[in-house]
Write a protein that holds these residues in place. Structure first.
Motif, short mmCIF file in Angstrom:
data_model
loop_
_atom_site.label_atom_id
_atom_site.label_comp_id
_atom_site.label_asym_id
_atom_site.label_seq_id
_atom_site.Cartn_x
_atom_site.Cartn_y
_atom_site.Cartn_z
N MET A 49 -60.73 29.65 -27.47
CA MET A 49 -59.10 28.51 -27.77
C MET A 49 -59.36 27.55 -28.02
O MET A 49 -59.17 26.03 -28.80
CB MET A 49 -57.76 29.62 -27.87
N ILE A 50 -59.60 27.25 -26.53
CA ILE A 50 -59.35 25.87 -26.05
C ILE A 50 -60.37 24.75 -26.36
O ILE A 50 -60.20 23.97 -26.71
CB ILE A 50 -59.54 25.47 -24.71
N GLY A 51 -61.03 25.71 -26.37
CA GLY A 51 -62.72 24.54 -26.87
C GLY A 51 -62.44 24.34 -28.47
O GLY A 51 -62.79 23.28 -28.29
N VAL A 52 -62.01 25.34 -29.53
CA VAL A 52 -62.01 24.78 -30.47
C VAL A 52 -60.42 23.59 -30.73
O VAL A 52 -61.13 22.85 -31.32
CB VAL A 52 -61.31 26.32 -31.23
N LEU A 53 -59.68 24.08 -29.90
CA LEU A 53 -58.29 23.30 -30.19
C LEU A 53 -59.28 21.70 -29.43
O LEU A 53 -58.19 20.23 -29.83
CB LEU A 53 -56.96 23.26 -28.73
N ARG A 54 -59.76 21.68 -28.26
CA ARG A 54 -60.88 20.18 -27.95
C ARG A 54 -61.17 19.10 -29.19
O ARG A 54 -60.99 18.61 -28.39
CB ARG A 54 -61.21 20.72 -27.05
N ILE A 55 -61.69 20.21 -29.91
CA ILE A 55 -62.99 19.66 -30.95
C ILE A 55 -61.63 19.55 -31.50
O ILE A 55 -61.47 18.43 -32.69
CB ILE A 55 -63.77 20.59 -31.05
N TYR A 56 -61.35 20.20 -32.27
CA TYR A 56 -60.15 20.61 -33.76
C TYR A 56 -58.93 19.86 -33.94
O TYR A 56 -58.54 20.57 -34.76
CB TYR A 56 -60.69 21.74 -34.74
N GLY A 57 -58.36 20.29 -32.92
CA GLY A 57 -56.58 19.64 -32.53
C GLY A 57 -56.71 18.43 -33.25
O GLY A 57 -57.13 17.95 -33.08
N ASN A 58 -55.10 18.55 -33.62
CA ASN A 58 -54.32 17.16 -33.39
C ASN A 58 -54.45 16.28 -32.50
O ASN A 58 -54.97 16.81 -31.09
CB ASN A 58 -53.44 17.22 -34.28
N ARG A 59 -54.52 15.27 -32.52
CA ARG A 59 -54.57 14.11 -30.71
C ARG A 59 -53.85 14.67 -30.06
O ARG A 59 -54.28 15.42 -28.77
CB ARG A 59 -53.78 12.46 -31.50
N PRO A 60 -52.10 15.16 -30.23
CA PRO A 60 -51.56 15.79 -29.14
C PRO A 60 -51.99 17.32 -28.36
O PRO A 60 -51.78 17.77 -27.10
CB PRO A 60 -49.87 15.82 -29.44
N VAL A 61 -52.15 18.39 -29.39
CA VAL A 61 -53.13 19.09 -28.77
C VAL A 61 -54.48 19.03 -27.83
O VAL A 61 -54.84 20.22 -26.88
CB VAL A 61 -53.62 20.01 -30.13
N MET A 62 -55.20 17.60 -28.83
CA MET A 62 -56.27 17.91 -27.80
C MET A 62 -55.85 17.30 -26.65
O MET A 62 -57.14 17.55 -25.72
CB MET A 62 -57.30 16.80 -29.20
N ALA A 63 -55.37 16.34 -26.23
CA ALA A 63 -54.82 16.47 -24.65
C ALA A 63 -54.27 17.03 -24.40
O ALA A 63 -54.98 16.89 -23.32
CB ALA A 63 -53.77 15.24 -25.63
N ALA A 64 -53.49 17.80 -24.83
CA ALA A 64 -53.12 18.70 -23.92
C ALA A 64 -53.92 20.59 -23.49
O ALA A 64 -54.14 21.10 -22.18
CB ALA A 64 -52.17 20.35 -25.16
N ALA A 65 -55.06 20.08 -24.63
CA ALA A 65 -56.02 21.06 -24.11
C ALA A 65 -56.72 20.68 -23.43
O ALA A 65 -57.81 21.72 -22.39
CB ALA A 65 -57.27 21.83 -25.34
N ASN A 66 -57.29 19.19 -23.37
CA ASN A 66 -58.34 18.53 -22.48
C ASN A 66 -57.65 18.47 -20.93
O ASN A 66 -58.29 18.50 -19.97
CB ASN A 66 -58.57 17.03 -22.93
N GLY A 67 -56.46 18.59 -20.99
CA GLY A 67 -55.87 18.73 -19.50
C GLY A 67 -55.75 19.75 -19.10
O GLY A 67 -55.56 20.01 -17.53
#
Ligand SMILES: Nc1ncnc2c1ncn2[C@@H]1O[C@H](COP(=O)(O)OP(=O)(O)O)[C@@H](O)[C@H]1O
Ligand SMILES: [Mg+2]
Lengths: 224, 265
Positions: A39-57
């Motif tokens: 889930m986190i891997g997918v969000l880090r690549i395909y999420g929109n900007r805030p989601v991506m930032a949250a997943a990276n965090g």
């Protein structure tokens, strides 16, 4: 003779009990960790900007803080805000989140390795983004991520020994109690070491089986 | 019934309405204008051939037509209805009707030939797996690959891969096919088998826009040759006109160069 009786009556039952607790920690943590990692891997690549930032965090936090400290926070820290977890739940939670952070690194790398043409082809057929990710991208990426994820599961088996630090008495915890009662540190921990060796060996056999099952022409890992 | 009352003139107008209409497509990457207002009307059954030097914008134009690249400006109509590509549903429905063939095939690497052809029907159209499977077999048979259904892309030759990708596009029942240099990545001896399939499509009335350097093949099939350079359509006309009697000096220059490179027409 006395030694043998000690092993039969004290060590064996205690270690068996601990072994079961360890398995009960490892299996759900491995499954939840993998799910979180995907889930986190997918969000880090395909999420929109805030989601991506949250997943990276998420990854920064759970990969960056020592696991023991994370476990202490879940078990000793949460009660301050009125949440009481039993040791077992706290351990599974801590392991899953930490393991998920590591899995997500492997998944992310694998997702990035999928050629853009695969996505163009899916889009040109009318795939929505979500369908494309689940039926085209992930099946390929997971095959590529498998060796790394397998490695992470082997690590999990070993760091599950940290659970005893928050009073979840698994294999290592039982060993510690036995050893401090009998002072037979060497014997007890040799046996415990052997138990972990068995677990990691069985796990790698299973992982290799899974890899063979999922192997497709064009997805071989070339072992040199 | 209502058709009765439509005056004759209007009737002709409806008959002649292009199946695909592209108007003033522009695209820039950074400071570079890659497409500078390209327009194209494609009638049912047409085979338009895009020619032009590398970097002319042929691929970008084809990818803008089904919005794999989002144009900065321009409009597209399919069968008289404008495509509102900002609406996801509209976009996905439109893309189902526009098949795309890529230079490097882009078969799904984790699926065998049959699954490659079937997956769009199942996942996008929601067809039952069995029914989609039957259709997939039919399409693979049509491109001569029934005996290779169980093979994975890694086990197929380039020509076979491209034929699977054509079968995959056809299985979606497209109204129009876009082909971006479908034989450029192939060894010379494999080009013929792909050309045969495309020729067959053309004979069956498929509407196509194809970028290619194979002008021999192109001129034998094309209803119109479109010459592009530097993001613009410079000239268009019948194969005979473009190759033998082009108005634009750049067209003549390109055609003579490419005739030399790609042999006899
Ligand atoms: N994603 C991109 N980013 C920047 N420039 C691009 C991109 N895609 C294409 N271009 C540029 O656009 C121009 C046209 O490319 P393309 O459409 O591939 O031409 P053709 O297919 O006719 O060879 C080229 O100069 C190319 O470098
Ligand atoms: Mg191109």
């Amino acid at each position: 003779m006395e030694e043998w009786l000690y092993i039969q009556n004290e060590v064996y039952p205690a270690l068996l009990k601990g072994f079961w607790v360890s398995l009960q920690l490892i299996i759900p943590s491995a499954l939840c960790g993998l799910a979180i990692g995907i889930m986190i891997g997918v969000l880090r690549i395909y999420g929109n900007r805030p989601v991506m930032a949250a997943a990276n965090g998420f990854v920064v936090v759970f990969r960056g803080i020592p696991l023991v400290v994370q476990l202490f926070i879940w078990y000793f820290g949460l009660p301050y805000i009125g949440i009481y977890l039993n040791p077992f739940v706290a351990a599974v939670l801590g392991f899953s989140l930490c393991s998920g952070a590591y899995h997500s690194e492997y998944i992310r790398g694998a997702l990035l390795s999928i050629k853009r043409g695969q996505m163009l082809a899916a889009q040109s057929l009318g795939f929505s983004k979500v369908r494309m990710i689940f039926s085209i991208i992930l099946p390929q990426a997971l095959r590529r991520a498998l060796p790394g994820c397998g490695n992470e599961i082997i690590y999990l088996i070993k760091y599950s020994s940290l659970a005893y630090m928050i009073t979840c008495i698994e294999l290592t915890g039982q060993g510690k109690i036995l050893a401090s009662n009998s002072f037979k540190y060497t014997e007890v921990f040799l046996m415990i070491g052997a138990c972990y060796l068995v677990m990691t060996s069985v796990a790698s056999i299973i992982l290799n089986r899974v890899e063979d099952r999922l192997r497709l022409p064009g997805f071989e890992h070339h072992r040199i | 019934m209502a058709h009765w009352r439509i005056p004759r003139m209007d009737c002709r107008h409806i008959m002649a309405e292009p199946i695909l209409r592209i108007e003033n497509i522009s695209k820039r990457y950074g400071k570079k204008d890659v497409l500078k207002g390209a327009s194209l009307d494609v009638n049912k059954g047409d085979l338009k051939i895009l020619i032009g030097p590398s970097g002319a914008g042929k691929s970008t134009l084809l990818q803008c037509i089904n919005f794999l690249v989002k144009p900065d400006e321009g409009r597209v109509w399919l069968e008289g209805r404008e495509v509102h590509y900002a609406h996801k549903r509209d976009l996905y429905a439109y893309r189902q009707k526009v098949g795309m063939i890529f230079q490097d095939f882009n078969l799904f690497d984790h699926l065998n030939a049959l699954e490659n052809v079937r997956i769009g029907m199942v996942q996008v159209k929601g067809m039952p797996k069995a029914e989609a499977g039957e259709r997939a077999v039919m399409e693979l048979e049509r491109v001569g690959l029934k005996d290779h259904m169980q093979k994975y892309p890694a086990q197929l030759s380039g020509g076979q891969k491209q034929r699977v990708s054509i079968a995959r596009a056809l299985a979606m029942d497209p109204k129009v096919m876009l082909l971006d240099e479908p034989t450029s990545a192939l060894d010379p001896e494999l080009i013929g088998e792909v050309h045969a399939v495309i020729r067959d499509l053309g004979n069956n009335g498929m509407t196509m826009i194809m970028a290619t350097h194979q002008i021999g093949f192109a001129s034998s099939l094309a209803s119109e040759i479109v010459f592009m350079e530097d993001g613009r359509i410079l000239e268009r006309g019948t194969p005979d006109k473009i190759f033998n009697d082009a108005q634009n000096a750049r067209t003549r220059e390109f055609c003579s160069k490419i005739t030399e490179l790609y042999g006899e027409r």
